[in-house]
Design an enzyme around this catalytic site. Structure first.
Site, PDB file in Angstrom:
ATOM      1  N   GLY A  92     -11.185   8.367   6.881  1.00  0.00           N
ATOM      2  CA  GLY A  92      -9.884   8.536   7.514  1.00  0.00           C
ATOM      3  C   GLY A  92      -9.161   7.207   7.446  1.00  0.00           C
ATOM      4  O   GLY A  92      -9.141   6.559   6.397  1.00  0.00           O
ATOM      5  N   SER A 125     -16.012   6.303   2.804  1.00  0.00           N
ATOM      6  CA  SER A 125     -14.624   5.858   2.840  1.00  0.00           C
ATOM      7  C   SER A 125     -14.435   4.845   3.977  1.00  0.00           C
ATOM      8  O   SER A 125     -14.988   3.757   3.917  1.00  0.00           O
ATOM      9  CB  SER A 125     -13.685   7.061   2.951  1.00  0.00           C
ATOM     10  OG  SER A 125     -12.339   6.704   2.738  1.00  0.00           O
ATOM     11  N   ALA A 126     -13.696   5.169   5.020  1.00  0.00           N
ATOM     12  CA  ALA A 126     -13.519   4.238   6.134  1.00  0.00           C
ATOM     13  C   ALA A 126     -14.860   3.855   6.754  1.00  0.00           C
ATOM     14  O   ALA A 126     -15.050   2.713   7.196  1.00  0.00           O
ATOM     15  CB  ALA A 126     -12.606   4.849   7.192  1.00  0.00           C
ATOM     16  N   HIS A 162     -13.028   4.513  -3.180  1.00  0.00           N
ATOM     17  CA  HIS A 162     -12.017   5.249  -3.967  1.00  0.00           C
ATOM     18  C   HIS A 162     -11.463   4.370  -5.087  1.00  0.00           C
ATOM     19  O   HIS A 162     -10.311   4.526  -5.488  1.00  0.00           O
ATOM     20  CB  HIS A 162     -10.860   5.724  -3.078  1.00  0.00           C
ATOM     21  CG  HIS A 162     -11.277   6.511  -1.877  1.00  0.00           C
ATOM     22  ND1 HIS A 162     -11.701   7.818  -1.954  1.00  0.00           N
ATOM     23  CD2 HIS A 162     -11.319   6.178  -0.561  1.00  0.00           C
ATOM     24  CE1 HIS A 162     -11.989   8.254  -0.738  1.00  0.00           C
ATOM     25  NE2 HIS A 162     -11.774   7.275   0.126  1.00  0.00           N
ATOM     26  N   GLU A 197     -14.947   6.916  -6.931  1.00  0.00           N
ATOM     27  CA  GLU A 197     -15.243   8.190  -6.287  1.00  0.00           C
ATOM     28  C   GLU A 197     -16.404   8.877  -7.008  1.00  0.00           C
ATOM     29  O   GLU A 197     -16.518   8.834  -8.232  1.00  0.00           O
ATOM     30  CB  GLU A 197     -14.005   9.084  -6.291  1.00  0.00           C
ATOM     31  CG  GLU A 197     -12.902   8.563  -5.392  1.00  0.00           C
ATOM     32  CD  GLU A 197     -11.927   9.646  -4.983  1.00  0.00           C
ATOM     33  OE1 GLU A 197     -11.901  10.707  -5.639  1.00  0.00           O
ATOM     34  OE2 GLU A 197     -11.183   9.428  -4.008  1.00  0.00           O
TER      35      GLU A 197
END
Length: 241
Positions: A92, A125-126, A162, A197
């Protein structure tokens, strides 16, 4: 320490499906996970918890989140982290995530549990960003003030999830490589790993393996080095954590 740091959660196969085998291996039979959904901004935390719980269930993992204020106090959030066999942090907005972790006093609790081996860590991700020394190589906008950019420092280098090296015809802004080069010019002692990714890092003690189908990229001051999936070594210029 036992870490699984994913670049992303979604793929054409479904949510976390591409990483099921890596998640099972990391879990090693552990079934109790504390999921921290605080990176969610445009998605509500209840639905985020449900999505992750459903995604981890096939791996035999039962995930619960202590996010609701009416359910647990900040002190109880810390106790939930301390009781977990697995600590899972989703993606997020990294700034909002770090803000919530800091406000609830969770940063030292997570670091302590993971470093001691009491819990294993899964992030994407985060969630991968906050495993680094700082969040300064996130791709996210600073939509919240996290009260500082320092994070968990579970690995001695930065990660850019990413990651892609794409030049769009007609685009006049900085490329990802140019933005990461700005960081390494100012922080030449701190390597940055551009993690594409579909790829992930599996850290087990002093050993580190990169899974996935793509080459990643180390940004080392003025030097750029592409690395294939497999055993990964931390560059000598990395600051010891």
């Amino acid at each position: 320490m036992e870490l699984l740091l994913l670049s992303n959660s979604t793929s054409d196969a479904g949510y976390l499906v591409h990483a099921h085998a890596a998640i099972r291996e990391l879990a090693g039979g552990r079934t109790r996970a504390c999921f921290l959904p605080f990176a969610g901004v445009t998605r509500d935390w209840d639905s985020y918890e449900t999505q992750v719980r459903d995604a981890l269930a096939p791996a035999g993992i039962e995930a619960h989140s202590p996010h609701s204020p009416h359910r647990l106090s900040d002190a109880d959030c810390v106790r939930a982290v301390e009781a977990a066999e697995l600590i899972v942090i989703g993606g997020g907005n990294t700034f909002r995530l770090l803000q919530c972790l800091r406000e609830r006093g969770l940063l030292p609790a997570i670091a302590r549990q993971v470093r001691s081996g009491a819990a294993r860590f899964i992030g994407w991700s985060a969630g991968t960003n906050v495993a680094c020394p700082t969040i300064r190589t996130t791709n996210d906008m600073p939509v919240a003030d996290p009260g500082g950019l320092d994070a968990l420092a579970l690995v001695p280098f930065q990660i850019n999830p990413h990651y892609f090296n794409l030049v769009v015809p007609g685009f006049r802004g900085e490329t990802r490589d140019q933005r990461l080069a700005e960081f390494t010019v100012l922080q030449p002692q701190m390597p940055v790993l551009g993690l594409p990714e579909g790829n992930w890092l599996r850290v087990s003690g002093d050993r580190m393996e990169m899974g996935g189908a793509h080459a990643a990229r180390w940004f080392l001051g003025p030097e750029i080095v592409d690395v294939a999936p497999g055993t990964l070594s931390v560059p000598d210029c990395a600051t010891a954590i």
